[in-house]
Design a protein around this motif. Structure first.
Motif, PDB file in Angstrom:
ATOM      1  N   LEU A 162       0.863  -1.184   0.000  1.00 29.90           N
ATOM      2  CA  LEU A 162       0.000   0.000   0.000  1.00 29.90           C
ATOM      3  C   LEU A 162       0.900   1.234   0.000  1.00 29.90           C
ATOM      4  N   ASP A 163       0.812   2.012  -1.079  1.00 27.90           N
ATOM      5  CA  ASP A 163       1.686   3.175  -1.234  1.00 27.90           C
ATOM      6  C   ASP A 163       1.056   4.435  -0.653  1.00 27.90           C
ATOM      7  N   GLY A 164       1.922   5.406  -0.282  1.00 25.07           N
ATOM      8  CA  GLY A 164       1.451   6.672   0.243  1.00 25.07           C
ATOM      9  C   GLY A 164       0.713   7.485  -0.797  1.00 25.07           C
ATOM     10  N   GLN A 165      -0.290   8.239  -0.361  1.00 24.12           N
ATOM     11  CA  GLN A 165      -1.104   9.055  -1.261  1.00 24.12           C
ATOM     12  C   GLN A 165      -0.818  10.538  -1.046  1.00 24.12           C
ATOM     13  N   GLN A 166      -1.575  11.369  -1.715  1.00 25.26           N
ATOM     14  CA  GLN A 166      -1.289  12.796  -1.764  1.00 25.26           C
ATOM     15  C   GLN A 166      -1.232  13.446  -0.387  1.00 25.26           C
ATOM     16  N   VAL A 167      -2.107  13.028   0.538  1.00 23.26           N
ATOM     17  CA  VAL A 167      -2.148  13.665   1.845  1.00 23.26           C
ATOM     18  C   VAL A 167      -0.875  13.406   2.645  1.00 23.26           C
ATOM     19  N   TYR A 168      -0.211  12.254   2.374  1.00 24.42           N
ATOM     20  CA  TYR A 168       1.029  11.930   3.092  1.00 24.42           C
ATOM     21  C   TYR A 168       1.831  10.953   2.227  1.00 24.42           C
ATOM     22  N   PRO A 169       2.568  11.466   1.239  1.00 26.14           N
ATOM     23  CA  PRO A 169       3.267  10.603   0.274  1.00 26.14           C
ATOM     24  C   PRO A 169       4.295   9.660   0.923  1.00 26.14           C
ATOM     25  N   GLU A 170       4.820  10.026   2.088  1.00 28.13           N
ATOM     26  CA  GLU A 170       5.840   9.192   2.732  1.00 28.13           C
ATOM     27  C   GLU A 170       5.253   7.947   3.410  1.00 28.13           C
ATOM     28  N   ALA A 171       3.935   7.888   3.518  1.00 30.99           N
ATOM     29  CA  ALA A 171       3.294   6.763   4.209  1.00 30.99           C
ATOM     30  C   ALA A 171       3.407   5.491   3.371  1.00 30.99           C
ATOM     31  N   TYR A 172       3.398   4.379   4.058  1.00 33.03           N
ATOM     32  CA  TYR A 172       3.361   3.074   3.374  1.00 33.03           C
ATOM     33  C   TYR A 172       2.832   2.028   4.353  1.00 33.03           C
ATOM     34  N   ALA A 173       2.305   0.956   3.799  1.00 36.98           N
ATOM     35  CA  ALA A 173       1.804  -0.162   4.591  1.00 36.98           C
ATOM     36  C   ALA A 173       1.834  -1.398   3.705  1.00 36.98           C
ATOM     37  N   LYS A 174       1.484  -2.541   4.292  1.00 40.33           N
ATOM     38  CA  LYS A 174       1.491  -3.778   3.510  1.00 40.33           C
ATOM     39  C   LYS A 174       0.460  -4.743   4.062  1.00 40.33           C
ATOM     40  N   VAL A 175      -0.257  -5.398   3.145  1.00 36.47           N
ATOM     41  CA  VAL A 175      -1.260  -6.384   3.509  1.00 36.47           C
ATOM     42  C   VAL A 175      -0.769  -7.769   3.096  1.00 36.47           C
ATOM     43  N   TYR A 176      -0.869  -8.724   4.025  1.00 38.04           N
ATOM     44  CA  TYR A 176      -0.602 -10.132   3.727  1.00 38.04           C
ATOM     45  C   TYR A 176      -1.943 -10.850   3.867  1.00 38.04           C
ATOM     46  N   TRP A 177      -2.479 -11.294   2.745  1.00 32.77           N
ATOM     47  CA  TRP A 177      -3.850 -11.812   2.705  1.00 32.77           C
ATOM     48  C   TRP A 177      -3.830 -13.337   2.626  1.00 32.77           C
TER      49      TRP A 177
END
Length: 268
Positions: A162-177
């Motif tokens: 999951l990449d960062g979006q316009q409100v906070y480009p430095e954000a990131y996360a990851k889903v393991y499904w």
């Protein structure tokens, strides 16, 4: 033998206080066996000492002194010097009472020491309980870590960055499904701490048409050290997103506060 004179001599008080020699103790003990009056007097002295200590222990040493004065029939108006015309002083009696005072003080000290020891034992027991809780928490963390490692190594797990979006480009996360268990393992280490009164909310998305389904809010974000959350997901998710919402969450995502977004690889 003059029993009355022997009792009034003060030697029995010294005996109770443990101030006599071994030989003298043996002599007193032999007389106690022979003369019931002496045995009774020793028992009375012991009872008086115990009562004196019990009565004075809670109030401290000042009250001990006052109680002893009352027992000796002294008062604040008495002269500090004993007049010569009062006759010969029975110093054995005073010696006996002095020994009793020492014994009472010793019992008071022993009571204080006992209370202090109990306090230390209580602290030690509390520390032991805290240590047990810490060990249990560490074991739980280890169990979760092993479970996560097992999940990450599973070849059937779908990984969705999951990449960062316009409100906070430095954000990131990851889903393991894990589709077999209908769970996702969400790693949000790359998200900033939410402001007060705000929470992160996780969304499952279908893209055509765009339909968001809330998977819940991350109430424990600030207190969870690992920043890994296990969330049930039985949806046919095509994407995952995380938004910042008011406390309690929202019915639909606030797109202006979309922090991360990731699309599921259809080839997975």
């Amino acid at each position: 033998m003059d029993i009355k004179a022997y009792i009034e001599s003060g030697i029995l008080e010294l005996y109770v206080a443990g101030a006599l020699s071994e030989k003298e103790n043996e002599e007193v003990y032999a007389l106690m066996l022979k003369h019931p009056e002496i045995l009774t007097e020793v028992q009375n002295i012991e009872t008086s000492i115990i009562k004196l200590t019990a009565a004075t222990a809670p109030q401290g040493s000042k009250n001990i002194f006052n109680s002893i004065k009352e027992s000796l029939d002294f008062n604040d108006n008495d002269n500090k010097v004993i007049p010569l015309n009062k006759g010969k002083t029975n110093w054995f009696n005073y010696a006996g009472w002095a020994a009793s005072i020492v014994l009472a003080a010793g019992l008071f000290w022993a009571t204080s020491e006992n209370n202090e020891l109990k306090s230390k034992i209580k602290i030690a027991e509390t520390n032991e309980q805290l240590l047990e809780v810490q060990i249990e928490n560490a074991n739980n963390s280890l169990t979760k870590a092993k479970e996560l490692i097992s999940v990450l190594r599973d070849r059937n797990i779908i990984s969705v960055p999951l990449d960062g979006q316009q409100v906070y480009p430095e954000a990131y996360a990851k889903v393991y499904w894990d589709k077999n268990s209908n769970n996702i393992y969400l790693d949000v280490q790359g998200l900033p701490t939410p402001p007060e009164g705000k929470v992160y909310q996780v969304w499952s998305l279908t893209l055509n048409p765009l339909t968001p389904t809330s998977l819940g809010i991350l109430d424990d974000f600030n207190t969870d050290e690992n920043k890994i959350f296990v969330i049930e997901n039985a949806n046919a998710s095509q994407a995952f997103g995380i938004t910042l919402e008011p406390a309690g969450g929202s019915e639909s995502p606030t797109l202006e506060q979309l922090y991360t977004l990731g699309v599921v690889d259809t080839a997975s």
